[in-house]
Design a protein around this motif. Structure first.
Motif, short mmCIF file in Angstrom:
data_model
loop_
_atom_site.label_atom_id
_atom_site.label_comp_id
_atom_site.label_asym_id
_atom_site.label_seq_id
_atom_site.Cartn_x
_atom_site.Cartn_y
_atom_site.Cartn_z
N VAL A 58 30.06 36.16 33.79
CA VAL A 58 29.49 34.91 33.80
C VAL A 58 30.87 34.35 35.42
N ALA A 59 31.03 34.15 36.23
CA ALA A 59 32.15 33.24 36.83
C ALA A 59 32.13 31.74 36.69
N VAL A 60 33.18 31.18 35.87
CA VAL A 60 33.68 30.08 36.20
C VAL A 60 34.89 30.07 36.57
N LEU A 61 34.70 28.86 38.50
CA LEU A 61 35.43 28.45 38.89
C LEU A 61 35.40 26.89 39.46
N ASP A 62 36.74 27.42 39.42
CA ASP A 62 36.89 25.41 40.06
C ASP A 62 36.74 25.37 41.58
N LEU A 63 36.25 24.17 41.96
CA LEU A 63 35.21 24.66 42.79
C LEU A 63 37.16 24.54 44.58
N GLN A 64 38.26 23.48 43.98
CA GLN A 64 39.11 23.60 44.61
C GLN A 64 40.38 24.34 44.14
N MET A 65 40.45 25.27 45.20
CA MET A 65 42.23 26.28 44.93
C MET A 65 42.41 26.45 45.79
N PRO A 66 43.26 26.93 45.81
CA PRO A 66 44.25 27.69 47.22
C PRO A 66 43.93 29.06 47.45
N GLY A 67 43.53 28.91 48.93
CA GLY A 67 43.41 30.57 49.84
C GLY A 67 42.08 30.26 49.63
N ALA A 68 40.52 30.04 49.04
CA ALA A 68 39.05 30.20 48.84
C ALA A 68 38.30 28.87 48.36
N ASP A 69 37.85 28.25 48.34
CA ASP A 69 37.24 27.45 47.60
C ASP A 69 36.22 28.07 47.04
N GLY A 70 36.17 27.59 45.42
CA GLY A 70 34.88 27.96 44.89
C GLY A 70 33.62 28.50 45.41
N VAL A 71 33.32 27.35 46.16
CA VAL A 71 31.56 28.35 47.02
C VAL A 71 31.86 29.37 47.50
N SER A 72 33.29 29.43 48.78
CA SER A 72 33.30 30.40 49.63
C SER A 72 33.41 32.02 48.25
N VAL A 73 34.30 32.04 47.23
CA VAL A 73 34.14 33.08 47.32
C VAL A 73 32.61 33.47 46.53
N ALA A 74 32.36 31.92 45.72
CA ALA A 74 30.31 32.39 45.05
C ALA A 74 29.54 32.74 46.19
N THR A 75 29.79 32.91 46.95
CA THR A 75 28.95 33.54 48.18
C THR A 75 29.42 35.02 48.76
N SER A 76 31.24 35.38 48.44
CA SER A 76 31.64 36.85 48.41
C SER A 76 30.45 37.50 47.12
N LEU A 77 30.85 37.12 45.90
CA LEU A 77 30.34 37.52 44.06
C LEU A 77 28.97 37.76 44.30
N ALA B 189 27.21 24.63 47.28
CA ALA B 189 27.24 25.46 46.58
C ALA B 189 25.48 26.41 45.73
N LEU B 190 24.74 25.49 44.96
CA LEU B 190 23.26 25.98 44.92
C LEU B 190 22.67 26.85 46.52
N ALA B 191 23.10 26.65 48.04
CA ALA B 191 23.18 27.43 48.47
C ALA B 191 23.15 29.16 48.81
N ALA B 192 24.15 28.44 48.52
CA ALA B 192 25.21 30.55 48.03
C ALA B 192 24.84 30.69 46.83
N GLY B 193 24.01 30.46 46.06
CA GLY B 193 23.36 31.13 45.16
C GLY B 193 24.34 30.88 43.98
N VAL B 194 25.10 29.38 43.38
CA VAL B 194 25.60 28.76 42.02
C VAL B 194 24.94 28.80 42.02
N ARG B 195 25.25 29.89 40.05
CA ARG B 195 23.64 28.59 38.91
C ARG B 195 23.90 27.40 37.87
N GLY B 196 25.09 27.09 38.27
CA GLY B 196 25.34 26.17 37.23
C GLY B 196 26.63 25.23 38.13
#
Lengths: 214, 214
Positions: free
Chosen positions: B63-82, B106-113
DNA sequence: GAAGCCGTCTGACATTTGTCATGCCGAGTG
DNA sequence: CACTCGGCATGACAAATGTCAGACGGCTTC
């Protein structure tokens, strides 16, 4: 980077802490971590500004660790109140988004420490000890930002009008709310924008916000 | 309020976690607290989007627990890649400012929570188990907001132009950046503003941001 | 395949906004 | 006191913005 006195704490008198942050996750986690330190003890927690004030009155902590942005009242206004009511309680502000203006206002309110949330818990514990010892601690990076940003060049009216303009309201509405002629409002906005080096008032609002001047 | 299956975790196989948040204070505290749970183990931490991605590739967490706002790339785009690279890794987003549009993306990117940082660590641990079990969990309050806010009424071009207008740039500049005639840009901005019920484009930008539509 | 709808795009017109020149008043200075 | 300087306030003018009617092409619907 900064030298923190690692002097032995008085064994029988741990530092009593108040923790205030609206994010339960962070507050709880922080309480758990800081509680592991032998010389620190969390005696109260709060999720809002008013709650923090009430808790401080009830428990009289040695150090209050306050989040800058909380519902109800922000960290700085809580600090101002505490300053008067509990002079023995030192205030340490913790924040996610360090804006130069906030730091300045915080110091003016008698806050003894100002750190971003990017520090480690270990480091925070050291800073809490520093503050409790009566010293000040300001994050070097935030301090540098504050110095380079300097003081607000805006006059009182300019800042006031700029604030009214913050939500994109038309000039007529701003004029009414500020009890000014529309022409005067435009003048203030124009002068504020040029002082900030902005193309128009909306960009000016953004810049002023960034620097914590509104 | 929400029922979470408290089924016994497989004793020999703790859930392997990746924690990504730019605020060291929170990340460290969270790692410590979640590590106390017998069935959870933090195998990697990251402070930025790209770092999170690299860590995930190296450690392959459950499980990856990601903050939504991070420098570089936000949580959603990281989720998409993952989603593409590590299909077995479930993503859980944690955020301070829950905007309706973010939840939808986020849900569209396949995020589960998707949960706000106002939950307790205890509760977060339960939600991690829920997500690991293959179920979804969305904070009820954020879900309600998202539903009441509905879908974005803006067309692709309208959203694009509105985004260019976000920093208060004059129309001429927006027109150049979007490769459109100034008249067309005004038209899109006007139509976007009226769809959002805003007085002008600047108020429209504020509203669209609030609802996570830009 | 015709009709109707939606998104895209444009220029003309009315309104709003930004800029400028100007006047008034109080504080500090010689 | 006379002078200067900075903040406050106003209205006239020029430029940017918002609004409108309408043209074109792709899509669905009948």
């Amino acid at each position: 980077m900064t030298s923190v006195p690692s002097g032995a704490p008085a064994p029988g008198a741990p530092v009593r802490l108040l923790l205030a942050d609206d994010e339960h996750l962070i507050r709880g986690a922080l309480a758990a971590l800081l509680g592991l330190e032998d010389d620190l003890v969390v005696v109260a927690e709060a999720a809002t500004g008013p709650e923090a004030l009430a808790m401080a009155r009830a428990h009289v902590p040695d150090v209050a660790v306050l989040d800058l942005q909380m519902p109800g009242a922000d960290g700085v206004s809580v600090a101002t109140s505490l300053r008067g009511e509990l002079p023995g309680c030192q205030v340490l502000i913790v924040t996610s988004h360090g804006r130069p203006g906030h730091l300045k206002r915080a110091l003016a309110a008698g806050v003894r420490g100002f750190v971003p949330k990017t520090v480690s818990a270990q480091r925070l514990a050291e800073i809490i000890r520093t503050v409790h010892a009566g010293n000040r601690y300001v994050d070097p990076e935030l301090a540098a930002d504050a110095i380079s940003a300097g003081d607000s060049p805006l006059t009182a009216r300019e800042a006031e009008v700029l604030e009214f303009a913050a939500d994109g309201a038309p000039v007529a509405e701003i004029a009414e709310r500020a009890a000014l002629s529309p022409g005067t409002v435009r003048n203030y906005l124009s002068s504020a924008a040029s002082k900030l080096g902005a193309e128009n008032r909306h960009a000016a609002v953004r810049l002023a916000r960034q620097r914590g001047w509104v």
